[in-house]
Write an enzyme that holds these catalytic residues in place. Structure first.
Site, mmCIF file in Angstrom:
data_model
loop_
_atom_site.group_PDB
_atom_site.id
_atom_site.type_symbol
_atom_site.label_atom_id
_atom_site.label_comp_id
_atom_site.label_asym_id
_atom_site.label_seq_id
_atom_site.Cartn_x
_atom_site.Cartn_y
_atom_site.Cartn_z
ATOM 1 N NE ARG A 14 32.861 -62.449 3.713
ATOM 2 C CZ ARG A 14 32.112 -63.538 3.753
ATOM 3 N NH1 ARG A 14 30.827 -63.453 3.447
ATOM 4 N NH2 ARG A 14 32.627 -64.697 4.082
ATOM 5 C CB CYS A 45 39.682 -64.617 -7.387
ATOM 6 S SG CYS A 45 38.195 -63.742 -7.943
#
Length: 339
Positions: free
Chosen positions: A230, A96
């Site tokens: 996604r 991240c």
């Protein structure tokens, strides 16, 4: 026929998205894919509301807990807690790129400290019996991806780790937002494929930009698993074909069946005081590309946020999309008869 392990197809940990409600919805579509929590920091696990942070429905299995942190002792204790709560895997976030994560010395910035990552992973692996895994980038900033990726993996492997999820992009820690870091740095799938080819004893799962099951099947010729991000969230219906296409097991699940399976869970959560919108927000893409999808999204978005909203909102949206599909079918039959 060999039964493929859950990591063959997984759904990525995604902040603000893959909460417990999202994971239950995804489980209605695929009984086999491995699901991941959002990243939870060690500080939150050690000091926060564990039911809120770690609680999950048993139907979610197999489900992995992703941790964020860089203190081996804290990670070991958080991992022990996660295992006690019933998680099937403990994963360390080394990917991240957000500013908040960097300020806490965890996430993608740890790509610059591979020795520390290996120390952290050794502590986690010693603390738990479930698999201890790493999710990383191929590098950050000006690192040479071949050196940074292979170096990190080799050090962690020597520490006893055998399972790696690799987001096949660099992360730029300065100058790009987390959203831009998911799109702008170029993908290097062949590097990840080569990692598997040259380290065949390791389990390598590829992540980043995989938009369909067709693409997932292509990657599975080179690596052990594919992690969808996604695509699985925005078009969750693709998971309804995953058990058959990827695992060679079971029947396809369409959006209507997924909703029917999800409603009992929604009813239980509503009784516990959860707002409907917290659950329906994950369903918006369920009928993506189908007649009535816009009406489905509109009803859930507008009606689902109202005080006292219940499952009747979902049923109304489902009736709307069912009616539009029946109308389209009727028109098609009429056109066929006329021809």
């Amino acid at each position: 026929m060999q039964r493929l392990p859950p990591h063959t197809l997984s759904v990525a940990p995604m902040m603000d998205w893959t909460d417990r409600h999202c994971r239950v919805l995804h489980r209605t579509l695929s009984g086999r894919a491995l699901l991941y929590t959002e990243m939870v920091t060690t500080g939150a696990v050690l000091n926060g509301d564990r039911e809120k942070l770690l609680g999950f429905d048993p139907v979610e299995h197999p489900v992995a807990l992703q941790l964020g942190g860089s203190e081996p002792a804290d990670l070991a204790e958080a991992a022990r807690i996660g295992e006690a709560w019933g998680y099937d895997e403990i994963n360390l976030n080394v990917g991240c790129p957000s500013d908040r994560v960097q300020s806490g010395r965890f996430g993608a910035c740890l790509m610059r400290e591979p020795e520390l990552v290996a120390e952290c992973m050794a502590a986690i692996a010693e603390a738990v019996r479930v698999p201890a895994t790493v999710k990383c980038r191929i590098g950050v900033d000006d690192q040479n991806p071949e050196e940074s990726l292979f170096g990190l993996v080799d050090l962690c492997a020597r520490a006893g780790v055998s399972h790696f999820v690799v987001h096949a992009r660099k992360a730029w820690l300065k100058g790009l937002s987390p959203k831009e870091n998911r799109d702008i740095p170029p993908l290097d799938y062949p590097l990840v494929w080569r990692l598997k080819a040259e380290r065949p004893e390791l389990t390598i799962v590829i992540n980043g930009g995989v938009a369909s099951l067709d693409e997932a099947e292509d990657h599975l010729r080179h690596v052990d698993g594919v992690m969808l991000g996604r695509a699985a969230y925005h078009t969750p219906g693709l998971l309804g074909e995953a058990d058959r296409r990827i695992f060679g097991d079971g029947q396809d699940v369409d959006g209507f069946e997924a909703v029917r399976r999800y409603i009992p869970y929604v009813e239980r959560q509503l009784s516990a005081g959860v707002h409907l919108a917290a659950m329906t927000r994950h369903m918006l893409g369920l009928f993506h590309g189908m007649p009535g999808a816009r009406a489905w999204r509109r009803i859930l978005t507008v009606e689902g946020v109202k005080a006292g909203a219940g499952v009747e909102v979902i049923e109304r949206a489902l009736a709307e999309i069912s009616g539009l599909q029946e109308q389209r079918l009727a028109r098609g039959l009429e056109a066929g008869e006329a021809a």
